[in-house]
Enzyme design. Structure first.
Site, PDB file in Angstrom:
ATOM      1  N   PRO A  79       0.821  -1.210   0.000  1.00 21.29           N
ATOM      2  CG  PRO A  79      -0.852  -1.576   1.574  1.00 21.29           C
ATOM      3  CD  PRO A  79       0.464  -2.124   1.086  1.00 21.29           C
ATOM      4  CB  CYS A  80       1.351   3.812  -2.349  1.00 21.31           C
ATOM      5  SG  CYS A  80      -0.182   4.226  -3.231  1.00 21.31           S
TER       6      CYS A  80
END
Length: 371
Positions: A79-80
């Protein structure tokens, strides 16, 4: 056939064209059950392990199942949200450290090839390693650099590889040193696919209006337009947002409109970045698709539109004062036009996972370098 493992899998957007390359994902892991079920719908032969990879039991299950055969390739898209300019931009967000679990898996499985993908901000994001704060690229190099050749150039833009979307990504391409391969980015393609080309033949659509008193202001959509594709259906927007975009030309923001600018419910001018309430350009690829692609007031989300007619004051109005349809999002994300979306999936889920997914055509072209 290459046997693969997918971590932080979302619904498997990155894996869309793996079958074309004779790659089979044997084991995948996704935290969110609804997304995992979407993944299972798309890839019923994959062993999808649902749960948090930071849970020792889940991690052990992933590794155990993966070791039931050779692991030729591992793909990880942590996840960013903690790093992304469309997210919180918090360098100390705990989600930024999830890459550690991908690296642990790489060392436990020793796949021949590895692809790790994230936003460019990943390259300067700090992470703690043995009590010292270093960047994520330094962390990856320290932990697996002795075993893998890692590409030097790490940032690319999807529009340079046939994807009609401007989306910069940081990508680590790792090849086991025993192969003697230096896995690098393909050469940039000369032809950039614009929205004019990508949306050719797609009919115009007027948005649905939330307030009853404004529902007859715009023309009704034709039966032909609504029947074009199941996923080419208009969203519902509030009238004040539709109205300001109705007067906004292609490639412009409604903030520049002298009269029909973004307003609050009380009529007060909305303040914000000039990337909001912004139409895309016909002569460029789409802007980066985010998880907020359903909002007119978010980043560069509005259809380019075309001149429609002048109002009673002589001001020009423009068509398609709306966000992109799911079908149009599929096109700019390089998903197949017949992408097999499960019947139970909500519009919100579909839009969110597309906004988080990397365009799969790019992944295919990167893998063609080693296939």
């Amino acid at each position: 056939m290459l046997r693969a493992v997918s971590l932080f899998s979302n619904v498997g957007i990155a894996e869309t064209y793996f079958a074309d390359l004779d790659i089979h994902v044997a084991v995948a892991n996704e935290l969110v059950p609804q997304r995992a079920e979407f993944y299972r719908h798309l890839y019923p032969k994959t062993n999808m392990i649902v749960g948090d990879i930071t849970d020792a039991k889940i991690y052990s299950q992933i590794i155990t199942e993966a070791k039931k055969g050779p692991v030729d390739f591992l793909i990880a898209t942590p996840p960013c949200q903690g790093m992304s300019i469309a997210g919180e931009m918090n360098p100390y967000d705990e989600r930024n450290s999830l890459v550690k679990y991908a690296i642990d898996a790489i060392l436990d499985l020793r796949p021949t090839y590895v692809l790790i993908e994230n936003v460019p901000q990943q390259l300067t994001t700090p992470i703690n390693y043995e009590g010292t704060e270093i960047t994520i690229p330094e962390y990856i190099e320290k932990r697996i650099g002795a075993f893998y050749n890692i590409n030097a150039e790490k940032v690319l833009d999807t529009m340079d590889y046939g994807v009609p979307q401007m989306r910069r990504r940081a990508i680590f391409l790792c090849a086991d040193k025993a192969t003697g391969i230096n896995w690098v980015f393909p050469k940039k393609e000369k032809h950039i696919v614009t929205l004019e080309e990508a949306f050719a033949g797609i009919p115009d659509l007027w948005p649905n209006i939330k307030e009853k008193e404004y529902r007859n202001v715009l023309p009704p959509n034709t039966p032909e337009a609504l029947a074009f594709n199941k996923w080419h259906q208009p969203m519902t927007h509030v009238w004040r947002n539709v109205e300001c975009m109705l007067y906004t030309p292609t490639g412009n923001t409604a903030y520049d409109n002298p009269v029909h600018y973004p307003k609050k419910t009380n009529g007060e001018r909305v303040k914000g970045y000039d990337t909001a309430y912004h139409r895309m350009f016909w002569n460029k690829p789409s802007s980066t698709i985010t998880t907020y692609n359903f909002r007119i007031g978010s980043q560069n989300n509005v259809h380019p539109g075309s001149p429609w007619k002048k109002d009673e004051n002589g001001d020009m109005m423009y068509t398609n004062p709306r966000v992109l349809t799911i079908y149009e999002l599929m096109i700019v994300s390089s998903l197949p036009k017949d992408w097999d979306i499960p019947q139970w999936a909500t519009d919100n889920l579909i839009r969110t996972v597309i906004g988080e997914g990397i365009p799969p055509l790019l992944i295919k072209k990167l893998l063609l370098q080693i296939i």
